[in-house]
Scaffold this motif. Structure first.
Motif, PDB file in Angstrom:
ATOM      1  N   LEU A  62       0.830  -1.210   0.000  1.00  0.00           N
ATOM      2  CA  LEU A  62       0.000   0.000   0.000  1.00  0.00           C
ATOM      3  C   LEU A  62       0.860   1.254   0.000  1.00  0.00           C
ATOM      4  O   LEU A  62       0.569   2.223  -0.744  1.00  0.00           O
ATOM      5  CB  LEU A  62      -0.906  -0.015   1.239  1.00  0.00           C
ATOM      6  CG  LEU A  62      -1.864   1.170   1.386  1.00  0.00           C
ATOM      7  CD1 LEU A  62      -2.843   1.211   0.219  1.00  0.00           C
ATOM      8  CD2 LEU A  62      -2.627   1.085   2.711  1.00  0.00           C
ATOM      9  N   SER A  66       0.977   4.048  -2.827  1.00  0.00           N
ATOM     10  CA  SER A  66       0.584   5.408  -2.443  1.00  0.00           C
ATOM     11  C   SER A  66       1.645   6.428  -2.826  1.00  0.00           C
ATOM     12  O   SER A  66       1.329   7.586  -3.144  1.00  0.00           O
ATOM     13  CB  SER A  66       0.336   5.467  -0.930  1.00  0.00           C
ATOM     14  OG  SER A  66      -0.663   4.556  -0.550  1.00  0.00           O
ATOM     15  N   ARG A  83      -7.869   9.375  -4.509  1.00  0.00           N
ATOM     16  CA  ARG A  83      -6.813   8.393  -4.264  1.00  0.00           C
ATOM     17  C   ARG A  83      -6.495   8.289  -2.772  1.00  0.00           C
ATOM     18  O   ARG A  83      -6.272   7.191  -2.246  1.00  0.00           O
ATOM     19  CB  ARG A  83      -5.556   8.797  -5.034  1.00  0.00           C
ATOM     20  CG  ARG A  83      -4.361   7.875  -4.835  1.00  0.00           C
ATOM     21  CD  ARG A  83      -4.683   6.462  -5.228  1.00  0.00           C
ATOM     22  NE  ARG A  83      -3.536   5.577  -5.055  1.00  0.00           N
ATOM     23  CZ  ARG A  83      -3.604   4.262  -5.043  1.00  0.00           C
ATOM     24  NH1 ARG A  83      -4.790   3.669  -5.172  1.00  0.00           N
ATOM     25  NH2 ARG A  83      -2.519   3.527  -4.894  1.00  0.00           N
ATOM     26  N   LEU A  84      -6.503   9.452  -2.086  1.00  0.00           N
ATOM     27  CA  LEU A  84      -6.261   9.438  -0.647  1.00  0.00           C
ATOM     28  C   LEU A  84      -7.342   8.652   0.084  1.00  0.00           C
ATOM     29  O   LEU A  84      -7.049   7.878   1.009  1.00  0.00           O
ATOM     30  CB  LEU A  84      -6.218  10.883  -0.133  1.00  0.00           C
ATOM     31  CG  LEU A  84      -6.043  11.044   1.391  1.00  0.00           C
ATOM     32  CD1 LEU A  84      -4.715  10.439   1.846  1.00  0.00           C
ATOM     33  CD2 LEU A  84      -6.109  12.519   1.773  1.00  0.00           C
ATOM     34  N   VAL A  87      -6.729   4.984  -0.267  1.00  0.00           N
ATOM     35  CA  VAL A  87      -5.641   4.506   0.589  1.00  0.00           C
ATOM     36  C   VAL A  87      -6.132   4.345   2.034  1.00  0.00           C
ATOM     37  O   VAL A  87      -5.815   3.353   2.708  1.00  0.00           O
ATOM     38  CB  VAL A  87      -4.449   5.489   0.524  1.00  0.00           C
ATOM     39  CG1 VAL A  87      -3.394   5.125   1.583  1.00  0.00           C
ATOM     40  CG2 VAL A  87      -3.818   5.462  -0.867  1.00  0.00           C
TER      41      VAL A  87
END
Length: 385
Positions: A62, A66, A83-84, A87
């Motif tokens: 991850l 990221s 995208r944040l 994650v």
């Protein structure tokens, strides 16, 4: 008198089951924070031992994903935010099994000690909780002093354990930066697991003292005075006037059923007026004759009246009537010592019904009743034999 009053107010009696049940309904059960803390740490260590390797691999992947930013995201702010969020959700999913095991461990402590109790009464706002005097009483009470001792012990034990643990692992911690990210994550997971195990064992030492104290203190708080026990017994069993009324109703119901069984009796043995006992013999059942009804004075007269109404034979046998009344309850078989006397009466009644006349029939005599039964209730009869 003063000593008696003071002793009555001292909580010297063990709590009754009702007291414990009422306390449980209020959410007041024995609890040990140290046991809960120990099991929480131990479950965390178990979760890391089972899931630490896979969690380290998942987080490594991850983090790698990221830190890789697509060129198009630089010019599209909404994509970076999306995208944040992806994650964050992925990290939560990785940690979810760990948290589930840890939560299960934290719930195990209350289940082992006191059981699961849910109540809203303790969460309700009470003005007395804001009283400074009550707060000071709690601080200087035996429970408050014990909590202070436990806090000091926890500080000493855990500080010592943490210092020894750090000294034992300091070399491994310093070389973590030289490992590859995945290897460093695995090593960190292993060290954290052992650290939690050692800390949980340290808490276990404190819990071994706290659990017995918590049980003793909870039992002490539930102890009752003699007056409280007496009041509870009155509340549970009923006050004397209520109990007497219940017994009276029970007697009325029993008498009603008794009167319904009289028509099925074979004979009613009388005193002649003070006592009456109805006997029924079921030859097919093969058992001894049973008492289906009995009574004294007015009830005896009512039994005789019902027997006459339904053509049930009555036989005057004062010693036997008194003996049966004294030695049996409704539904009981007659005593063995009275078998002969009752058998002679039944034989006489059966022969009387068959012949229609008692001219040539021999009536049972008082000698059929054992000597120890003959004088029962004689003093109450005022000469009535």
């Amino acid at each position: 008198m003063a000593d008696e009053n003071s002793s009555a107010q001292e909580k010297t009696e063990q709590p009754t089951p009702k007291r414990k049940q009422d306390s449980r309904k209020k959410g007041q059960v024995a609890r040990s924070r140290e046991l809960n803390t120990m099991l929480s740490l131990l479950s965390g260590a178990l979760a890391l031992a089972l899931l630490g390797g896979s969690m380290a691999d998942d987080f490594a992947q991850l983090f790698a994903a990221s830190l890789t930013i697509d060129q198009n995201m630089v010019y599209a702010q909404e994509q970076i935010v999306a995208r944040l969020m992806e994650v964050i959700v992925a990290a939560i999913l990785i940690l979810t099994p760990f948290f589930l095991i840890a939560i299960a461990g934290s719930l195990l402590g209350p289940m082992l000690m006191g059981g699961w109790v849910f109540t809203l009464s303790n969460a309700a706002f009470k003005l007395e909780k804001l009283s400074p005097l009550k707060g000071l009483k709690k601080i200087f009470s035996p429970t408050g002093l014990m909590e202070l001792v436990k806090t000091l012990l926890k500080f000493v034990f855990l500080s010592t354990a943490a210092a020894l643990l750090f000294m034992a692992m300091v070399d491994d911690i310093l070389v973590l930066s030289k490992h590859a990210p995945d290897a460093a994550a695995m090593a960190s997971s292993s060290m954290l697991t052992w650290g939690l195990v050692i800390l949980s064992l340290t808490m276990g030492v404190i819990a071994s003292f706290d659990v017995p104290f918590s049980l003793w203190n909870h039992n002490k708080q539930l102890k009752m005075t003699r007056k409280e026990v007496q009041d509870e017994m009155k509340e549970t069993d009923g006050r004397p006037e209520v109990k007497s009324r219940i017994k009276a109703l029970q007697r009325e119901i029993a008498q009603g059923r008794m009167m319904q069984d009289i028509p099925a009796a074979d004979v009613v043995i009388t005193n002649p007026t003070h006592f009456a006992v109805a006997i029924r013999y079921d030859e097919a059942a093969g058992s001894a004759p049973r008492v289906v009804a009995k009574g004294r004075d007015l009830i005896a007269l009512k039994i005789r009246a019902i027997a006459t109404e339904h053509n049930v034979a009555s036989y005057e046998f004062p010693p036997l009537a008194r003996a049966l009344y004294a030695t049996t309850d409704i539904g009981d078989e007659i005593p063995r010592n009275l078998y002969l006397a009752v058998a002679k009466v039944l034989a006489y009644i059966y022969q009387l019904k068959a012949s229609g006349s008692d001219t040539h029939l021999e009536k049972p005599g008082n000698d059929a009743v054992p000597e120890e039964y003959r004088d029962l209730y004689r003093e109450d009869l005022n000469g009535d034999e």
